[in-house]
Design an enzyme around this catalytic site. Sequence first.
Site, PDB file in Angstrom:
ATOM      1  CG  ASP A 161      -1.656   1.369   1.299  1.00 32.38           C
ATOM      2  OD1 ASP A 161      -2.361   1.708   0.327  1.00 32.38           O
ATOM      3  OD2 ASP A 161      -1.490   2.097   2.286  1.00 32.38           O
ATOM      4  NE  ARG A 168      -4.732   4.920  -5.269  1.00 32.05           N
ATOM      5  CZ  ARG A 168      -5.241   5.010  -4.025  1.00 32.05           C
ATOM      6  NH1 ARG A 168      -4.663   4.360  -3.031  1.00 32.05           N
ATOM      7  NH2 ARG A 168      -6.302   5.716  -3.782  1.00 32.05           N
ATOM      8  CB  SER A 183      -5.414   2.260  -0.070  1.00 30.28           C
ATOM      9  OG  SER A 183      -4.699   3.107   0.761  1.00 30.28           O
ATOM     10  CE  LYS A 187      -3.483   3.302   5.014  1.00 25.18           C
ATOM     11  NZ  LYS A 187      -3.323   3.762   3.673  1.00 25.18           N
TER      12      LYS A 187
HETATM   13  N1  URA Z   1      -6.516   7.141   2.579  1.00 29.88           N
HETATM   14  C1  URA Z   1      -5.816   6.000   2.364  1.00 29.88           C
HETATM   15  O1  URA Z   1      -5.235   5.423   3.276  1.00 29.88           O
HETATM   16  N2  URA Z   1      -5.772   5.497   1.137  1.00 29.88           N
HETATM   17  C2  URA Z   1      -6.385   6.075   0.091  1.00 29.88           C
HETATM   18  O2  URA Z   1      -6.312   5.564  -0.979  1.00 29.88           O
HETATM   19  C3  URA Z   1      -7.113   7.281   0.307  1.00 29.88           C
HETATM   20  C4  URA Z   1      -7.159   7.795   1.574  1.00 29.88           C
END
Ligand code: URA
Length: 434
Positions: A161, A168, A183, A187
């Site tokens: 991520d 990105r 994403s 996490k």
């Molecule tokens: N917060 C995140 O952790 N990932 C994203 O893609 C967008 C906001």
Amino acid sequence: MTILDIIEKKRDKKELSKKEIEFFINGYTNGEITDYQASALVMAIFINGMTDEETVNLTLSMAHSGEILDLSKLNEIIVDKHSTGGVGDKVSLILLPLVASLGVPVAKMSGRGLGFTGGTVDKLEAIPGYKTDIDINNFVQNVEKIGISMISQTLNLAPADKKLYGLRDTIACVESIPLIASSIMSKKIASGADKIVLDVTVGSGAFMKDIKSAKKLSEEMIKIGKLAGRETVCVITNMEEPLGHNIGNSLEVKEAIEALNGRIAEDVKEVVLELGSYMVVLAKKAEDFDTAKKLLLENLQNGKAFEKFKELVKTQGGDISYIENAENFEEAKYIEPIYSEKSGYVYNIDAKEIGKLACSLGAGRIRKDDKIDKSVGIVLLKKVGDIVSKDEVIAYLHINKPGQLEKAKEEVKQIIKIRNEKQEKLKTIIKVIK
Ligand code: URA
């Protein structure tokens, strides 16, 4: 299987298998797949989307790209919080010490600013000495010792991520439901959360621009949570105008300090109490939502949340003299008032435009490796629905480069829109999805 086959398949709108997604995530994490190949695939996903099954497989694969934090020795229900991002969003700085002060353990890995939105890690690093990159043992020890730790994504948790998030941001591929859902959820799963409370922002200053997309993103994340055995609650909140009053790193820390001393903007308070009540109930520290809210309000007013924030800052190496006396924060060289040119009601303060302006002043990054200017930003004295008199101060610009002043002043005047007709305040909490 090669990465070319996988890119071609997604380019042609076909569904990727679990094995193909794992091949991509493993190869990209260990460097065998290049940034330009990953960019092509990410863009194809952005354009053609993903099925629910692909999104779940992507999430789990990203979650397992590094270690999975085991917090079972804390013997507590771990409830984590995350926001999909916004402008002026200092909620974590207030909410997390507040719930920790009620015994909810907080082991929080936060992000940096992304696009025009701010990031909690950049804000924490505005506190002199605060270390966001401590190792995993210290992270867990801090949670054991004081009930809270807030760090950056430096540990080997969901490294896929970390790479994809950075990528990105540089190829205009942030606003995608499968990419945001994977994403965030990867996490949360990697950092050992048993339960998850998500602030899904919607509006100009959010990645989701309308309620329909925010609901879809929420449903996607709840679905992933269910499959991964992590109960997830999504609170959809308004990000049409910036949250609270201050935008910029030190400025937002200062607003958080005020809030933790009981002087909190109404919209910030609503978000903090809504998310916080769900966190407290899920962690089984209160029986129901209303009791949780009452406990949270008490600790916001009686100084316990502020004490917890000071404990956090001290434990992570920060200088608490700044927290005890916020005037110690270095101010920008020029603090310029903006006067209203007419009387009336504020009917719009476009959060994205304010976020972009703050970014251009130095509060955020235009390129990935840009250094942040902690002291710059904007203080909004008015919110949508407020009455304004001609020549009244409606905002302050905090600037370090005098050359930016005139243009920035004009921009703020353009962004804060005033008209004669009465305007209602914006609704802060739009919907809760469980
Ligand atoms: N917060 C995140 O952790 N990932 C994203 O893609 C967008 C906001």
